[in-house]
Design a protein around this motif. Sequence first.
Motif, mmCIF file in Angstrom:
data_model
loop_
_atom_site.group_PDB
_atom_site.id
_atom_site.type_symbol
_atom_site.label_atom_id
_atom_site.label_comp_id
_atom_site.label_asym_id
_atom_site.label_seq_id
_atom_site.Cartn_x
_atom_site.Cartn_y
_atom_site.Cartn_z
ATOM 1 N N GLN A 132 0.748 -1.332 0.181
ATOM 2 C CA GLN A 132 -0.018 0.016 0.157
ATOM 3 C C GLN A 132 0.890 1.403 -0.054
ATOM 4 O OE1 GLN A 132 -3.347 -0.044 -0.593
ATOM 5 N NE2 GLN A 132 -3.221 -2.194 -0.614
ATOM 6 N N VAL A 133 2.209 1.220 0.547
ATOM 7 C CA VAL A 133 2.967 2.341 0.629
ATOM 8 C C VAL A 133 3.050 3.442 -0.470
ATOM 9 C CG1 VAL A 133 5.198 1.263 0.494
ATOM 10 C CG2 VAL A 133 4.808 3.268 1.806
ATOM 11 N N SER A 134 3.111 2.753 -1.395
ATOM 12 C CA SER A 134 3.388 3.767 -2.810
ATOM 13 C C SER A 134 1.983 4.402 -3.085
ATOM 14 C CB SER A 134 4.120 2.956 -3.982
ATOM 15 O OG SER A 134 5.369 2.649 -3.583
ATOM 16 N N LYS A 135 1.022 3.989 -2.986
ATOM 17 C CA LYS A 135 -0.383 4.546 -3.142
ATOM 18 C C LYS A 135 -0.429 5.617 -2.092
ATOM 19 C CE LYS A 135 -3.813 1.479 -4.302
ATOM 20 N NZ LYS A 135 -4.860 0.986 -3.549
ATOM 21 N N VAL A 136 -0.037 5.313 -0.679
ATOM 22 C CA VAL A 136 -0.075 6.289 0.305
ATOM 23 C C VAL A 136 0.791 7.636 -0.176
ATOM 24 C CG1 VAL A 136 0.214 6.809 2.791
ATOM 25 C CG2 VAL A 136 -0.847 4.758 2.006
ATOM 26 N N ALA A 137 1.707 7.298 -0.680
ATOM 27 C CA ALA A 137 2.812 8.217 -0.769
ATOM 28 C C ALA A 137 2.567 9.154 -2.054
ATOM 29 C CB ALA A 137 4.404 7.573 -1.065
ATOM 30 N N THR A 138 1.496 8.884 -2.799
ATOM 31 C CA THR A 138 1.058 9.772 -3.826
ATOM 32 C C THR A 138 0.049 10.996 -2.988
ATOM 33 O OG1 THR A 138 -0.983 8.651 -4.320
ATOM 34 C CG2 THR A 138 0.993 8.021 -5.574
ATOM 35 N N LEU A 139 -0.241 10.612 -2.185
ATOM 36 C CA LEU A 139 -1.266 11.713 -1.281
ATOM 37 C C LEU A 139 -0.467 12.982 -0.851
ATOM 38 C CD1 LEU A 139 -3.371 9.215 0.678
ATOM 39 C CD2 LEU A 139 -3.938 9.916 -1.581
ATOM 40 N N SER A 140 -1.020 13.975 -1.342
ATOM 41 C CA SER A 140 -0.423 15.328 -1.108
ATOM 42 C C SER A 140 -0.208 15.493 0.251
ATOM 43 C CB SER A 140 -1.444 16.303 -1.854
ATOM 44 O OG SER A 140 -0.587 17.566 -1.915
ATOM 45 N N ALA A 141 -1.403 15.471 1.055
ATOM 46 C CA ALA A 141 -1.287 15.611 2.449
ATOM 47 C C ALA A 141 0.011 14.875 3.151
ATOM 48 C CB ALA A 141 -2.655 15.458 3.123
ATOM 49 N N VAL A 142 -0.167 13.597 2.881
ATOM 50 C CA VAL A 142 0.799 12.775 3.348
ATOM 51 C C VAL A 142 2.207 13.357 3.186
ATOM 52 C CG1 VAL A 142 1.809 10.458 3.270
ATOM 53 C CG2 VAL A 142 -0.552 10.641 3.533
ATOM 54 N N ARG A 143 2.579 13.834 2.003
ATOM 55 C CA ARG A 143 3.938 14.190 1.597
ATOM 56 C C ARG A 143 4.137 15.311 2.314
ATOM 57 N NH1 ARG A 143 5.747 10.585 -1.746
ATOM 58 N NH2 ARG A 143 7.714 11.881 -1.489
ATOM 59 N N LYS A 144 3.028 16.258 2.402
ATOM 60 C CA LYS A 144 3.490 17.528 3.010
ATOM 61 C C LYS A 144 3.820 17.250 4.704
ATOM 62 C CE LYS A 144 0.719 21.238 2.008
ATOM 63 N NZ LYS A 144 -0.533 21.831 1.936
ATOM 64 N N PHE A 145 3.005 16.347 5.299
ATOM 65 C CA PHE A 145 3.317 15.881 6.624
ATOM 66 C C PHE A 145 4.820 15.335 6.571
ATOM 67 C CE2 PHE A 145 3.212 12.280 9.475
ATOM 68 C CZ PHE A 145 2.582 12.755 10.548
ATOM 69 N N ALA A 146 5.131 14.309 5.918
ATOM 70 C CA ALA A 146 6.489 13.836 6.109
ATOM 71 C C ALA A 146 7.372 14.874 5.680
ATOM 72 C CB ALA A 146 6.370 12.451 5.012
ATOM 73 N N VAL A 147 7.339 15.762 4.496
ATOM 74 C CA VAL A 147 8.465 16.419 4.157
ATOM 75 C C VAL A 147 8.626 17.681 4.987
ATOM 76 C CG1 VAL A 147 9.158 18.286 2.337
ATOM 77 C CG2 VAL A 147 8.118 16.050 1.681
ATOM 78 N N GLN A 148 7.663 18.071 5.853
ATOM 79 C CA GLN A 148 7.808 19.190 7.008
ATOM 80 C C GLN A 148 8.803 18.649 8.021
ATOM 81 O OE1 GLN A 148 4.217 20.204 8.429
ATOM 82 N NE2 GLN A 148 4.008 21.795 7.104
ATOM 83 N N GLN A 149 8.337 17.383 8.593
ATOM 84 C CA GLN A 149 9.200 16.725 9.551
ATOM 85 C C GLN A 149 10.675 16.510 8.962
ATOM 86 O OE1 GLN A 149 7.117 13.726 11.790
ATOM 87 N NE2 GLN A 149 5.063 14.422 10.878
ATOM 88 N N GLN A 150 10.855 15.932 7.883
ATOM 89 C CA GLN A 150 12.379 15.634 7.166
ATOM 90 C C GLN A 150 13.185 16.869 7.181
ATOM 91 O OE1 GLN A 150 10.887 13.826 3.501
ATOM 92 N NE2 GLN A 150 10.042 11.889 4.504
ATOM 93 N N GLN A 151 12.425 18.039 6.904
ATOM 94 C CA GLN A 151 13.042 19.180 6.729
ATOM 95 C C GLN A 151 13.367 19.909 8.042
ATOM 96 O OE1 GLN A 151 10.374 21.455 4.304
ATOM 97 N NE2 GLN A 151 11.627 21.105 2.394
ATOM 98 N N ARG A 152 12.761 19.382 9.095
ATOM 99 C CA ARG A 152 13.205 19.895 10.488
ATOM 100 C C ARG A 152 14.267 19.140 11.044
ATOM 101 N NH1 ARG A 152 8.266 19.101 13.830
ATOM 102 N NH2 ARG A 152 7.278 19.655 12.030
ATOM 103 N N LEU A 153 14.158 17.839 10.630
ATOM 104 C CA LEU A 153 15.217 16.886 10.996
ATOM 105 C C LEU A 153 16.529 17.274 10.440
ATOM 106 C CD1 LEU A 153 13.615 13.364 10.754
ATOM 107 C CD2 LEU A 153 14.213 14.358 12.882
ATOM 108 N N GLY A 154 16.755 17.867 9.205
ATOM 109 C CA GLY A 154 17.746 18.405 8.427
ATOM 110 C C GLY A 154 18.406 19.770 8.885
ATOM 111 N N ALA A 155 17.384 20.272 9.588
ATOM 112 C CA ALA A 155 17.657 21.827 9.892
ATOM 113 C C ALA A 155 19.452 22.054 10.416
ATOM 114 C CB ALA A 155 16.898 22.444 10.882
#
Length: 227
Positions: free
Chosen positions: A101-124
Amino acid sequence: MTAKPIIITLDGWSSCGKSTLAKALAKELGYVFVDSGAMYRAVTLYLLRNDIDIANEQQVQQALTKIELGFVFNPARGASDILLNGENVESLIREMKVAEQVSKVATLSAVRKFAVQQQQRLGAAKGIVMDGRDIGTVVFPQAELKIFMTADRETRVRRRYLELAATDPGISEEAVRENLARRDYMDANREESPLRQAPDAKVLDNTNLSPEEQFKIALLWAREAIG
Ligand code: CDP
């Protein structure tokens, strides 16, 4: 003077050894390693467990407000395990149920926004190696070193099959082959943040390289980038 920490991104196809390399580089450089795919897998596990209809944007949005992701270092693996609302789900997210299921879930805009925000914080604070599909293109387009990894499909199928078969003897190589083919297609063809090689990425084809050989090449690149 100590060298300034940088951001290293590793993008590429499923099962081409990104996490193995990212982990080794992070260990050598004293950097943090983040497996961004684990975040998409943990979100998928939550949606599956709670019977969320992924075609229903509102339901997905609502579910995301209830998800808290975290990481805890696991010395046995030499990497961080992912926490879903405090529960260590590192092995559960690797199961085929989630992979399907993961690649279908990873197409969702809300999910990507959620993940990317946290990733950017982790890399600050930099000093990070992150692997995924869109890390050098979307999450950290300013990263000092971008690596795009690839290997031929049959090699990847074999590697992932052996990895999964170690804990699930019932798994078939054909099921792994189909799953990789489907995920490769979806990851490269989705509308938002598709898997792309960043124009300034260095390509590492590891079809015929051992983990040690790929590590040596990437470490040279990293040392050059760190300066
Ligand atoms: O380890 P494997 O290559 O099988 O995949 P993963 O890194 O665990 O990622 C699982 C899935 O999450 C991928 O097939 C993508 O669909 C998605 N993903 C993504 O869309 N963007 C990322 N930065 C990382 C993963």
